[in-house]
Design a protein around this motif. Sequence first.
Motif, mmCIF file in Angstrom:
data_model
loop_
_atom_site.group_PDB
_atom_site.id
_atom_site.type_symbol
_atom_site.label_atom_id
_atom_site.label_comp_id
_atom_site.label_asym_id
_atom_site.label_seq_id
_atom_site.Cartn_x
_atom_site.Cartn_y
_atom_site.Cartn_z
ATOM 1 N N PHE A 218 -35.614 95.367 55.245
ATOM 2 C CA PHE A 218 -35.682 94.258 54.297
ATOM 3 C C PHE A 218 -36.274 94.672 52.947
ATOM 4 N N ASP A 219 -36.075 95.925 52.552
ATOM 5 C CA ASP A 219 -36.606 96.353 51.261
ATOM 6 C C ASP A 219 -35.654 96.043 50.100
ATOM 7 N N ASN A 220 -34.478 95.461 50.402
ATOM 8 C CA ASN A 220 -33.501 95.034 49.390
ATOM 9 C C ASN A 220 -32.945 96.189 48.554
ATOM 10 N N ARG A 221 -32.985 97.389 49.073
ATOM 11 C CA ARG A 221 -32.340 98.516 48.413
ATOM 12 C C ARG A 221 -30.905 98.640 48.920
ATOM 13 N N LEU A 222 -29.958 98.666 48.000
ATOM 14 C CA LEU A 222 -28.575 98.850 48.412
ATOM 15 C C LEU A 222 -28.284 100.297 48.788
ATOM 16 N N ILE A 223 -29.045 101.233 48.253
ATOM 17 C CA ILE A 223 -28.950 102.638 48.639
ATOM 18 C C ILE A 223 -30.185 102.970 49.474
ATOM 19 N N PRO A 224 -30.019 103.260 50.756
ATOM 20 C CA PRO A 224 -31.193 103.480 51.619
ATOM 21 C C PRO A 224 -32.073 104.615 51.117
ATOM 22 N N GLN A 225 -33.365 104.362 51.135
ATOM 23 C CA GLN A 225 -34.308 105.413 50.758
ATOM 24 C C GLN A 225 -34.382 106.480 51.844
ATOM 25 N N THR A 226 -34.298 106.034 53.115
ATOM 26 C CA THR A 226 -34.258 106.947 54.260
ATOM 27 C C THR A 226 -32.973 106.677 55.025
ATOM 28 N N PHE A 227 -32.024 107.573 54.902
ATOM 29 C CA PHE A 227 -30.718 107.385 55.531
ATOM 30 C C PHE A 227 -30.762 107.910 56.963
ATOM 31 N N THR A 228 -30.291 107.076 57.912
ATOM 32 C CA THR A 228 -30.291 107.470 59.315
ATOM 33 C C THR A 228 -29.077 106.884 60.028
ATOM 34 N N LEU A 229 -28.557 107.633 60.984
ATOM 35 C CA LEU A 229 -27.460 107.176 61.848
ATOM 36 C C LEU A 229 -27.956 106.796 63.241
ATOM 37 N N GLN A 230 -29.272 106.830 63.435
ATOM 38 C CA GLN A 230 -29.825 106.573 64.750
ATOM 39 C C GLN A 230 -29.535 105.155 65.228
ATOM 40 N N ASN A 231 -29.425 104.200 64.288
ATOM 41 C CA ASN A 231 -29.151 102.810 64.686
ATOM 42 C C ASN A 231 -27.805 102.689 65.393
ATOM 43 N N TYR A 232 -26.817 103.437 64.920
ATOM 44 C CA TYR A 232 -25.484 103.375 65.530
ATOM 45 C C TYR A 232 -25.446 104.079 66.889
ATOM 46 N N VAL A 233 -26.418 104.917 67.153
ATOM 47 C CA VAL A 233 -26.529 105.528 68.478
ATOM 48 C C VAL A 233 -27.253 104.591 69.427
ATOM 49 N N GLU A 234 -28.314 103.975 68.961
ATOM 50 C CA GLU A 234 -29.126 103.118 69.818
ATOM 51 C C GLU A 234 -28.424 101.829 70.196
ATOM 52 N N VAL A 235 -27.589 101.286 69.286
ATOM 53 C CA VAL A 235 -26.988 99.988 69.572
ATOM 54 C C VAL A 235 -26.075 100.049 70.794
ATOM 55 N N TRP A 236 -25.460 101.205 71.048
ATOM 56 C CA TRP A 236 -24.624 101.344 72.242
ATOM 57 C C TRP A 236 -25.449 101.568 73.495
ATOM 58 N N GLN A 237 -26.715 101.958 73.302
ATOM 59 C CA GLN A 237 -27.585 102.208 74.453
ATOM 60 C C GLN A 237 -28.342 100.975 74.906
ATOM 61 N N VAL A 238 -28.721 100.125 73.975
ATOM 62 C CA VAL A 238 -29.534 98.954 74.319
ATOM 63 C C VAL A 238 -28.685 97.747 74.697
ATOM 64 N N ALA A 239 -27.398 97.785 74.412
ATOM 65 C CA ALA A 239 -26.535 96.638 74.716
ATOM 66 C C ALA A 239 -25.149 97.146 75.105
ATOM 67 N N PRO A 240 -24.456 96.445 76.006
ATOM 68 C CA PRO A 240 -23.093 96.849 76.404
ATOM 69 C C PRO A 240 -22.057 96.449 75.350
ATOM 70 N N MET A 241 -22.149 97.062 74.184
ATOM 71 C CA MET A 241 -21.258 96.709 73.088
ATOM 72 C C MET A 241 -19.798 96.958 73.423
ATOM 73 N N ALA A 242 -19.521 98.043 74.137
ATOM 74 C CA ALA A 242 -18.135 98.357 74.492
ATOM 75 C C ALA A 242 -17.538 97.254 75.357
ATOM 76 N N THR A 243 -18.304 96.773 76.338
ATOM 77 C CA THR A 243 -17.820 95.682 77.201
ATOM 78 C C THR A 243 -17.602 94.415 76.397
ATOM 79 N N TRP A 244 -18.526 94.106 75.501
ATOM 80 C CA TRP A 244 -18.377 92.912 74.674
ATOM 81 C C TRP A 244 -17.147 93.008 73.772
ATOM 82 N N LEU A 245 -16.895 94.176 73.209
ATOM 83 C CA LEU A 245 -15.730 94.353 72.352
ATOM 84 C C LEU A 245 -14.436 94.203 73.144
ATOM 85 N N VAL A 246 -14.402 94.757 74.345
ATOM 86 C CA VAL A 246 -13.200 94.625 75.179
ATOM 87 C C VAL A 246 -12.960 93.164 75.533
#
Length: 305
Positions: free
Chosen positions: A69-97
Motif C-alpha cells: 500500500f505504498d502507492n508506488r506504480l513501480i515497485p521499490q522491491t520487485f519480487t515474484l514470490q507472491n505468484y509462487v505462494e498464491v498457488w501454494q496457499v490456495a487451490p487456484m488451479a482447481t478454482w480456475l478449472v
Amino acid sequence: MTSAAAATRMPQGVVTADPETRTAPRRRPPRRLALRVAVLGALVLATVAFVYPFVWLLSASFKPRGEVFDNRLIPQTFTLQNYVEVWQVAPMATWLVNTVIVTALAAVTVTLSSALVAWGFAYFRFPGRGPLFGLVLATMMLPGAVTMVPTYLIWKQLGLVGGLTPLWGGNLFGSAFYIFLLRQFFLSLPRELFEAARLDGAGNWTIFARIAAPLCRPALILTLLFEIQAAWTDLMRPLIYLQDSATFTVPRGLKAMLDQFGFGGEWHWEIVVTASVITTIPMILLFFLGQRHFVQGIATTGSKG
C-alpha cells in the motif's frame, strides 16, 4: 524574357494566380480547437481513471507485504514470490478449472436457449404472442433477491446444492435480456428469405440453423461474450450454493482468501492482490480477442434496433 513572351508559352486553359492575391490556408476557429482539446483531455482522464486501478493492482502483486500500500506504480522491491505462494496457499488451479467449466456451460446454454426462444417470437405467428413476449420482458423488472429463495429451494429439492449445476443450470431456460436482443436481430432479417427456403423443402430447424443463426452471428457472439463475463465474475450464486473449497469458483475463492488473509488477522494482502490479478487477466485477454466481434455486435444492435 518579357511577360508577353512568357504568356505565349503557357498552355491554354491554365490560369495563374497572382502571388499577391493568393489566400492563406484557413485556420481552425479557436473555439473549435479548444473544444477538441477539452474532449481529448476528458477522454485521457477517463482512460486513466479506468486503467489506474488495474495498474495499481498489477504493481502491488510484485511487491512484498510491507510495500503493498505504498502507492508506488513501480515497485521499490520487485519480487515474484507472491505468484509462487498464491498457488501454494490456495487451490487456484482447481478454482480456475471450476470457473472455466461453469463459464463455458453458462455461456453456451444461455446463448442457444435464448436464440431459440427469440427465434420463436420473431418468426412464428401465434395467438398471444405479444402478451407472452411482454411477460418475458416483465421478468427483467424483478430484482434477483425476489427469486433467490424460491430458486434455492428448487435446487435443494433436486439435491444439487453444493455442486456446480445451480451456477449454470438456470441458463437452460434463457435470459429475458438476451431474448429481447436476439429477437430484434431476427426481426430485421427479410421474411422472404425464410419463405423461399421453405418452398425448397427446408424445415424449421434447418431455417434456424443454416439461415437465421449465421446471419445473426454478431448478436450471438455478443451474447456469448456478455455471459462469459457475467459468469466469470459471478459471486452471489457461488456464495449461496457452494460450501466446499474444492468446488469453489475463482470469485468465491477470492472471497475466502479475503476473509482469511485480509480480515482474518494474517494480513497477507500481497496474496489477495496477486490472486486478483490472475483472475482478471483472462477477461482482459478475452476482450482483446473478441473486441472486433464485440464492437460489431454493439454497432449492429444500434442500427437494427
